[in-house]
Design a protein around this motif. Structure first.
Motif, short mmCIF file in Angstrom:
data_model
loop_
_atom_site.label_atom_id
_atom_site.label_comp_id
_atom_site.label_asym_id
_atom_site.label_seq_id
_atom_site.Cartn_x
_atom_site.Cartn_y
_atom_site.Cartn_z
N UNK A 1 0.86 -1.18 0.00
CA UNK A 1 0.00 0.00 0.00
C UNK A 1 0.90 1.24 0.00
N UNK A 2 0.70 2.11 -0.97
CA UNK A 2 1.47 3.35 -1.03
C UNK A 2 0.57 4.48 -0.54
N UNK A 3 0.89 5.03 0.60
CA UNK A 3 0.13 6.07 1.30
C UNK A 3 -1.19 5.53 1.84
N UNK A 4 -1.65 6.18 2.89
CA UNK A 4 -2.92 5.81 3.52
C UNK A 4 -3.49 7.08 4.14
N UNK A 5 -4.00 7.95 3.26
CA UNK A 5 -4.42 9.28 3.70
C UNK A 5 -5.88 9.38 4.07
N UNK A 6 -6.18 10.39 4.85
CA UNK A 6 -7.58 10.67 5.20
C UNK A 6 -8.29 11.25 3.98
#
Length: 463
Positions: A27-32
């Motif tokens: 997973x690349x990034x896990x933003x709101x």
């Protein structure tokens, strides 16, 4: 190899991309995702099992890239989180601040519901979940290849934008076929205060790039210092008034303080009192000092000749809420830098409450304000705004400048792509932008013979 864009697809927030190499899932990034039509609680609804993810790679600390990591961990993710050292430090600050925001909203929700249980106001995660997430962070320096598995190698390449921000470049052996793919995260600008210029990426087969400023160009004919000198001279010197600058605590405030330091230390303006009213900005500045070897050459040279670029005469970092309120009683000309940048919370609202009806006050916006925010309403020219439960007439002068925007514009994005080998680059996936921005960038790429895709959210591409 498969790529699925699960976030920031045809929108700006919520960056989250899934790369599958055989059975290995990255997973690349896990933003709101905080688009207007989504509740914060909807960020719990991952389109995959968090426990099934093998690795999380974080490009930089901003909440729209990092802000849902504690939720991922809370719901079962047990792997490592790879990023650069400054990104780890800044992410911890931002995630803990998110907890405070969630708790404040929950408290307001309870008051609004008169003590009744209000599920929509419940915190998405708590401090414990942030610390559980931080225990999983493993840091890697820039341009140092890291062997993830026998078939996957990761390299972080500096992209400006924010201290520690990196493009994630993967070299992959996919069933005997060598493939390369890069995820830019957010791309910065050349000659930006404090930060290094973005480095060109190595040649890749596939590129996942942000498109925030596609179709738009930044001001090119005026420097940061020239713009600030003109505004400060008029507001604080000639009119003897006060200048209020809403600024994001991490990144933007440090660049602004350094620019002001250069202006006053070089005698371009007479001394003016400057207040930085944001405890988070103070803590973030310590992170910049800790990783001082990563600031740009100009800032390092300034440090050697002039001293700390984030300290100067007449500069005060305001810590306590009581001291913050005392700033309103300072009647001499001054500059107040406070968060949040879009005016949707933080101490900036107090300064606006007491100054929005002050004819001798200028409010200078140096960043983007999303639709629906108080900042957006002021920028569109509303004559009356609602602040702290009161409707107030706007008598202050409202100004905006893009000279401190930390995102590359259309030309910067195009130049970043042009540095690639056109014969090797098979497809460009455009993310992190509004529809019009991504289409403008896609159109320019098509004219130059590139293949570009504007992916739908959740659609899987075999690459």
């Amino acid at each position: 190899m498969k790529l699925t864009i699960h976030g920031a697809a045809r929108q700006v927030t919520g960056s989250m991309h899934l790369l599958e190499i055989g059975q290995y899932r990255i997973l690349i990034d896990c933003g709101l995702d905080y688009e207007k039509d989504r509740s914060i609680q909807s960020n719990e609804d991952f389109p995959f099992d968090p426990a099934a993810i093998d690795l999380l790679v974080l490009t930089h600390a901003h909440i729209d890239h990092s802000g849902n990591i504690p939720t991922l961990v809370r719901l079962g993710y047990e792997g490592q989180i790879l990023c650069t050292p400054p990104t780890a430090d800044l992410t911890e600050l931002l995630l803990l601040d998110s907890v405070s925001i969630f708790m404040n909203k929950a408290e307001k929700g309870r008051k609004h519901g008169k003590g009744k249980f209000n599920t929509s106001a419940q915190p998405l995660y708590l401090q414990k979940h942030v610390m559980d997430a931080m225990d999983r962070f493993v840091t890697i320096g820039f341009n140092k290849p890291f062997r993830v598995t026998g078939d996957i190698e990761l390299t972080f390449v500096p992209v400006g934008h924010l201290l520690g921000a990196a493009a994630a470049v993967f070299n992959i052996n996919d069933n005997g076929i060598e493939k390369t793919i890069a995820f830019t995260g957010d791309i910065g600008r050349k000659n930006y205060p404090v930060l290094d210029d973005p480095q060109p990426l190595p040649p890749v087969d596939f590129l996942v790039t942000e498109a925030t400023y596609g179709g738009r160009l930044h001001t090119k004919d005026r420097s940061v210092e020239q713009t600030l000198v003109e505004i400060i001279d008029k507001c604080c010197v000639k009119e003897q008034g006060r200048l209020i600058i809403p600024a994001f605590s991490i990144g933007r405030t440090q660049s602004l303080v350094y620019s002001l330091n250069k202006i006053f230390s070089s005698g371009l303006l007479p001394p003016v009192k400057v207040f930085v009213d944001s405890p988070m900005a103070t803590r973030a500045t310590e992170v910049f000092r800790k990783h001082h070897s990563l600031v740009n050459a100009e800032a390092q040279a300034f440090y050697k000749s002039q001293g700390d670029e984030f300290e100067f005469d007449n500069l005060t970092y305001v810590e306590t809420l009581q001291d913050s309120r005392q700033v309103s009683n300072y009647y001499e000309p001054c500059i107040i830098i406070s968060s949040a940048g879009m005016l949707e919370g933080g101490r900036i609202q107090d300064h606006l409450f007491y100054n929005i009806q002050n004819f001798y006050c200028t409010i200078l916006f140096i960043g983007y304000c999303a639709k629906g925010t108080l900042g957006h309403r002021l920028l569109r020219g509303d004559s009356i705004v609602h602040i702290k439960d009161r409707d107030l007439a706007v008598y202050a002068t409202i100004k905006q400048t893009d000279v401190l925007s930390a995102h590359g514009d259309h030309d910067d994005l195009m130049n970043n792509i042009r540095s690639q080998d056109k014969n090797k680059l098979l497809n460009i996936f455009l993310v992190h932008g509004e529809d019009t921005s991504m289409q403008a960038l896609a159109d320019s790429l098509a004219v130059e013979g590139y293949t570009a895709t504007i992916p739908e959210k959740g659609l899987t591409y075999v690459i």
